[in-house]
Design a protein around this motif. Sequence first.
Motif, PDB file in Angstrom:
ATOM      1  N   LEU A   1      24.487   5.340   7.300  1.00  0.00           N
ATOM      2  CA  LEU A   1      23.035   5.173   7.379  1.00  0.00           C
ATOM      3  C   LEU A   1      22.592   3.881   6.687  1.00  0.00           C
ATOM      4  N   ALA A   2      23.203   3.610   5.519  1.00  0.00           N
ATOM      5  CA  ALA A   2      22.856   2.381   4.806  1.00  0.00           C
ATOM      6  C   ALA A   2      23.258   1.155   5.626  1.00  0.00           C
ATOM      7  N   LEU A   3      24.449   1.219   6.261  1.00  0.00           N
ATOM      8  CA  LEU A   3      24.889   0.102   7.090  1.00  0.00           C
ATOM      9  C   LEU A   3      23.987  -0.086   8.300  1.00  0.00           C
ATOM     10  N   LEU A   4      23.566   1.044   8.905  1.00  0.00           N
ATOM     11  CA  LEU A   4      22.672   0.967  10.055  1.00  0.00           C
ATOM     12  C   LEU A   4      21.327   0.345   9.673  1.00  0.00           C
ATOM     13  N   CYS A   5      20.785   0.768   8.528  1.00  0.00           N
ATOM     14  CA  CYS A   5      19.511   0.194   8.057  1.00  0.00           C
ATOM     15  C   CYS A   5      19.647  -1.304   7.798  1.00  0.00           C
ATOM     16  N   TYR A   6      20.786  -1.700   7.230  1.00  0.00           N
ATOM     17  CA  TYR A   6      21.016  -3.124   6.951  1.00  0.00           C
ATOM     18  C   TYR A   6      21.102  -3.926   8.246  1.00  0.00           C
ATOM     19  N   LEU A   7      21.805  -3.381   9.244  1.00  0.00           N
ATOM     20  CA  LEU A   7      21.926  -4.082  10.523  1.00  0.00           C
ATOM     21  C   LEU A   7      20.577  -4.199  11.223  1.00  0.00           C
ATOM     22  N   VAL A   8      19.793  -3.119  11.171  1.00  0.00           N
ATOM     23  CA  VAL A   8      18.457  -3.157  11.776  1.00  0.00           C
ATOM     24  C   VAL A   8      17.589  -4.193  11.064  1.00  0.00           C
ATOM     25  N   PHE A   9      17.696  -4.228   9.737  1.00  0.00           N
ATOM     26  CA  PHE A   9      16.923  -5.202   8.964  1.00  0.00           C
ATOM     27  C   PHE A   9      17.289  -6.632   9.354  1.00  0.00           C
ATOM     28  N   LEU A  10      18.604  -6.883   9.556  1.00  0.00           N
ATOM     29  CA  LEU A  10      19.042  -8.230   9.921  1.00  0.00           C
ATOM     30  C   LEU A  10      18.657  -8.590  11.354  1.00  0.00           C
ATOM     31  N   ALA A  11      18.761  -7.607  12.252  1.00  0.00           N
ATOM     32  CA  ALA A  11      18.547  -7.895  13.668  1.00  0.00           C
ATOM     33  C   ALA A  11      17.076  -7.881  14.062  1.00  0.00           C
ATOM     34  N   PHE A  12      16.223  -7.281  13.232  1.00  0.00           N
ATOM     35  CA  PHE A  12      14.822  -7.121  13.622  1.00  0.00           C
ATOM     36  C   PHE A  12      14.129  -8.441  13.968  1.00  0.00           C
ATOM     37  N   PRO A  13      14.252  -9.512  13.152  1.00  0.00           N
ATOM     38  CA  PRO A  13      13.550 -10.765  13.516  1.00  0.00           C
ATOM     39  C   PRO A  13      13.993 -11.313  14.867  1.00  0.00           C
ATOM     40  N   LEU A  14      15.314 -11.264  15.139  1.00  0.00           N
ATOM     41  CA  LEU A  14      15.809 -11.803  16.404  1.00  0.00           C
ATOM     42  C   LEU A  14      15.342 -10.949  17.578  1.00  0.00           C
ATOM     43  N   LEU A  15      15.386  -9.618  17.431  1.00  0.00           N
ATOM     44  CA  LEU A  15      14.938  -8.744  18.514  1.00  0.00           C
ATOM     45  C   LEU A  15      13.446  -8.923  18.782  1.00  0.00           C
ATOM     46  N   TRP A  16      12.668  -9.049  17.722  1.00  0.00           N
ATOM     47  CA  TRP A  16      11.220  -9.248  17.895  1.00  0.00           C
ATOM     48  C   TRP A  16      10.928 -10.590  18.542  1.00  0.00           C
ATOM     49  N   LEU A  17      11.722 -11.606  18.185  1.00  0.00           N
ATOM     50  CA  LEU A  17      11.557 -12.938  18.779  1.00  0.00           C
ATOM     51  C   LEU A  17      11.852 -12.892  20.281  1.00  0.00           C
ATOM     52  N   VAL A  18      12.945 -12.248  20.657  1.00  0.00           N
ATOM     53  CA  VAL A  18      13.303 -12.144  22.072  1.00  0.00           C
ATOM     54  C   VAL A  18      12.242 -11.350  22.836  1.00  0.00           C
ATOM     55  N   SER A  19      11.781 -10.264  22.232  1.00  0.00           N
ATOM     56  CA  SER A  19      10.745  -9.463  22.886  1.00  0.00           C
ATOM     57  C   SER A  19       9.467 -10.276  23.091  1.00  0.00           C
ATOM     58  N   THR A  20       9.095 -11.056  22.084  1.00  0.00           N
ATOM     59  CA  THR A  20       7.875 -11.869  22.181  1.00  0.00           C
ATOM     60  C   THR A  20       8.003 -12.935  23.263  1.00  0.00           C
ATOM     61  N   ALA A  21       9.218 -13.488  23.408  1.00  0.00           N
ATOM     62  CA  ALA A  21       9.412 -14.553  24.393  1.00  0.00           C
ATOM     63  C   ALA A  21       9.181 -14.067  25.822  1.00  0.00           C
ATOM     64  N   PHE A  22       9.346 -12.781  26.068  1.00  0.00           N
ATOM     65  CA  PHE A  22       9.196 -12.250  27.430  1.00  0.00           C
ATOM     66  C   PHE A  22       7.860 -11.541  27.644  1.00  0.00           C
ATOM     67  N   LYS A  23       6.953 -11.590  26.671  1.00  0.00           N
ATOM     68  CA  LYS A  23       5.658 -10.925  26.816  1.00  0.00           C
ATOM     69  C   LYS A  23       4.649 -11.863  27.478  1.00  0.00           C
ATOM     70  N   SER A  24       3.747 -11.274  28.195  1.00  0.00           N
ATOM     71  CA  SER A  24       2.680 -12.042  28.842  1.00  0.00           C
ATOM     72  C   SER A  24       1.612 -12.395  27.810  1.00  0.00           C
ATOM     73  N   PRO A  25       0.781 -13.419  28.086  1.00  0.00           N
ATOM     74  CA  PRO A  25      -0.289 -13.775  27.135  1.00  0.00           C
ATOM     75  C   PRO A  25      -1.208 -12.594  26.810  1.00  0.00           C
ATOM     76  N   ARG A  26      -1.443 -11.719  27.784  1.00  0.00           N
ATOM     77  CA  ARG A  26      -2.307 -10.558  27.529  1.00  0.00           C
ATOM     78  C   ARG A  26      -1.683  -9.619  26.505  1.00  0.00           C
ATOM     79  N   GLU A  27      -0.354  -9.402  26.624  1.00  0.00           N
ATOM     80  CA  GLU A  27       0.321  -8.533  25.652  1.00  0.00           C
ATOM     81  C   GLU A  27       0.370  -9.189  24.281  1.00  0.00           C
ATOM     82  N   LEU A  28       0.573 -10.525  24.253  1.00  0.00           N
ATOM     83  CA  LEU A  28       0.633 -11.217  22.961  1.00  0.00           C
ATOM     84  C   LEU A  28      -0.706 -11.168  22.236  1.00  0.00           C
ATOM     85  N   GLY A  29      -1.796 -11.122  23.000  1.00  0.00           N
ATOM     86  CA  GLY A  29      -3.119 -11.081  22.381  1.00  0.00           C
ATOM     87  C   GLY A  29      -3.629  -9.686  22.115  1.00  0.00           C
TER      88      GLY A  29
END
Length: 284
Positions: A20-48
């Motif tokens: 569980l601790a390892l999973l939380c650490y991996l999620v913590f590390l991967a979260f910025p990259l996953l959020w960045l990728v998700s944002t790159a594919f969102k439409s302007p309406r979703e971003l706003g």
Amino acid sequence: MSVPARLRARRTAGRTGQYLALLCYLVFLAFPLLWLVSTAFKSPRELGSISPTWLPQHPTLDNFRAAFDAQPLLHSALNSLIVAGSATVISVALAVPAAYALVRFRSRMSAVANGWVLVSQMFPFVLIIIPLFLVLKNLHLINSLAGLIAVYVVWNLPFSLWMLQGYVKAVPVTLEEAAAVDGAGRLRTLVSVVFPLLTPGLVATAMFTFVTAWNEFFFALVLLKSPENQTMSVILTRFLGAEGVADLGPLAAASVIATIPSLLFFALLQRRLVGGMLAGAVKG
């Protein structure tokens, strides 16, 4: 519950906690990259939207098209690749013999050199940028990739040297003595015995140098003035408006593109790193 059953339960609980601790650490590390990728594919309406979603509801490539139309991303990526790749090759090539000499031929000068390596890492960028700018100006290397490569080599060499010393120390001297007994000269011993065992260290040092040079921003911003010479890290700042308001969608798309070379570099060298470690383990 019997004593063995209690021990098994404790071990199971301990392993579950570790996972569980390892999973939380991996999620913590991967979260910025996953959020960045998700944002790159969102439409302007979703971003706003005032209620942001984890995943794009209507994935679009418009942000990538806008990013390529707005800035010369491929050209700046090529500049970054030239600068980071050249700085990596030169830094590692200079650090390997220097680290070997400092470890194998100990003297007062080696202690002074190691001390200077540590002290040099404490200098802030702003402290050295003015004398560095004047030196490069006298050498006619301002606003050139060659000048930036020289700066990155000088900046990364001390830490590369420090990293490789640990790997050189791990190579048993007895292997070199055995090679000398078999008639191998110093150069052949280094090439055939020492360097193969240093593969993990060379790969780790190359990774560190490449990523540091690829992501570096301050020196590139100050030393490169022409838009055609600017690197990826500087180009990304152009997606910020005059008042500091970010064009979020294209900026996220450009950031994803800027991340891909580093990930590919890690993927290519990661096999070398593991293979070198296994080879060293077998030979040890």
